[in-house]
Design an enzyme around this catalytic site. Structure first.
Site, PDB file in Angstrom:
ATOM      1  N   ASN A  42     -17.207  -2.144  -0.720  1.00  0.00           N
ATOM      2  CA  ASN A  42     -17.849  -1.874   0.568  1.00  0.00           C
ATOM      3  C   ASN A  42     -17.381  -2.889   1.611  1.00  0.00           C
ATOM      4  O   ASN A  42     -17.157  -4.069   1.311  1.00  0.00           O
ATOM      5  CB  ASN A  42     -19.372  -1.792   0.461  1.00  0.00           C
ATOM      6  N   GLU A  44     -18.564  -4.001   5.299  1.00  0.00           N
ATOM      7  CA  GLU A  44     -19.593  -3.870   6.339  1.00  0.00           C
ATOM      8  C   GLU A  44     -19.046  -4.297   7.693  1.00  0.00           C
ATOM      9  O   GLU A  44     -17.929  -4.811   7.806  1.00  0.00           O
ATOM     10  CB  GLU A  44     -20.826  -4.686   5.922  1.00  0.00           C
ATOM     11  N   CYS A  53     -18.364   2.569   2.564  1.00  0.00           N
ATOM     12  CA  CYS A  53     -18.817   2.396   1.180  1.00  0.00           C
ATOM     13  C   CYS A  53     -17.629   2.192   0.248  1.00  0.00           C
ATOM     14  O   CYS A  53     -16.504   2.637   0.536  1.00  0.00           O
ATOM     15  CB  CYS A  53     -19.572   3.634   0.702  1.00  0.00           C
ATOM     16  N   GLU A  55     -16.977   3.647  -2.577  1.00  0.00           N
ATOM     17  CA  GLU A  55     -16.411   4.889  -3.123  1.00  0.00           C
ATOM     18  C   GLU A  55     -15.468   5.545  -2.123  1.00  0.00           C
ATOM     19  O   GLU A  55     -14.385   6.026  -2.481  1.00  0.00           O
ATOM     20  CB  GLU A  55     -17.544   5.878  -3.471  1.00  0.00           C
ATOM     21  N   CYS A  89     -20.773   9.745   0.377  1.00  0.00           N
ATOM     22  CA  CYS A  89     -19.682   9.527  -0.586  1.00  0.00           C
ATOM     23  C   CYS A  89     -19.578  10.695  -1.566  1.00  0.00           C
ATOM     24  O   CYS A  89     -18.479  11.053  -1.994  1.00  0.00           O
ATOM     25  CB  CYS A  89     -19.873   8.223  -1.337  1.00  0.00           C
TER      26      CYS A  89
HETATM   27  N1  THU Z   1     -22.918   1.214  -0.432  1.00  0.00           N
HETATM   28  C1  THU Z   1     -21.777   1.593  -1.092  1.00  0.00           C
HETATM   29  O1  THU Z   1     -20.757   0.916  -1.018  1.00  0.00           O
HETATM   30  N2  THU Z   1     -21.822   2.739  -1.819  1.00  0.00           N
HETATM   31  C2  THU Z   1     -22.913   3.536  -1.953  1.00  0.00           C
HETATM   32  O2  THU Z   1     -22.820   4.595  -2.550  1.00  0.00           O
HETATM   33  C3  THU Z   1     -24.198   3.109  -1.392  1.00  0.00           C
HETATM   34  C4  THU Z   1     -24.140   1.983  -0.442  1.00  0.00           C
HETATM   35  C5  THU Z   1     -22.895  -0.020   0.355  1.00  0.00           C
HETATM   36  C6  THU Z   1     -22.973   0.186   1.822  1.00  0.00           C
HETATM   37  C7  THU Z   1     -23.571  -1.128   2.283  1.00  0.00           C
HETATM   38  O3  THU Z   1     -22.505  -2.040   2.479  1.00  0.00           O
HETATM   39  C8  THU Z   1     -24.397  -1.603   1.116  1.00  0.00           C
HETATM   40  O4  THU Z   1     -24.007  -0.819   0.003  1.00  0.00           O
HETATM   41  C9  THU Z   1     -25.878  -1.445   1.330  1.00  0.00           C
HETATM   42  O5  THU Z   1     -26.200  -0.160   1.687  1.00  0.00           O
END
Ligand code: THU
Length: 133
Positions: A42, A44, A53, A55, A89
């Protein structure tokens, strides 16, 4: 590739997560049909809604490296619960691998799902006219 190896790749990717706002690190590893592995974490952003995300990052990584067909996805997160991919995702994964097997590992458990159970009644390319390969 063994499942444990794929999970280990996702765990490695998780170490590179950029998650200063949520503190929630996620790693993903996609096993393509040709045996190659493509990872994502992920990423941000200070403008929170721009977060990518793990995935979706893994899919983008795979596509740019020429892999569009996947057998399995491994996800690794911290915390007690093994998590399934978020709704957005699931849709991204469905584009390339509607029958994908998903394995998810947390600090405490490992779970598995098929994408069809995570995304029932999907919207997909067969519903869109004028699609290109
Ligand atoms: N996140 C993912 O990377 N994949 C997911 O399927 C759910 C959420 C990340 C996004 C964000 O950086 C952190 O998790 C909190 O939501």
């Amino acid at each position: 590739m063994e499942l444990d190896q794929l999970v280990a790749k996702a765990r490695e990717a998780m170490q590179r997560a950029y998650a200063p706002y949520s503190g929630y690190r996620v790693g993903a590893a996609l096993l393509a049909e040709d045996g190659t592995v493509h990872t994502g974490c992920n990423v941000e952003n200070a403008s929170y809604g721009l977060t990518v995300c793990a995935e979706t990052a893994a899919v983008a990584n795979a596509v740019v490296r020429g892999a569009r067909r996947y057998r399995r996805l491994a996800i690794v997160t911290e915390g007690p619960k093994a998590v399934a991919p978020c709704g957005a995702c699931r849709q991204v994964l469905h584009e390339f691998a509607p029958e994908l097997l998903v394995v998810s590992e947390s600090d405490a458990e490992r779970r598995e799902w098929g994408l069809p159970e995570l995304l029932p009644a999907p919207f997909g390319k067969q519903l869109v006219s004028g699609i290109r390969p």
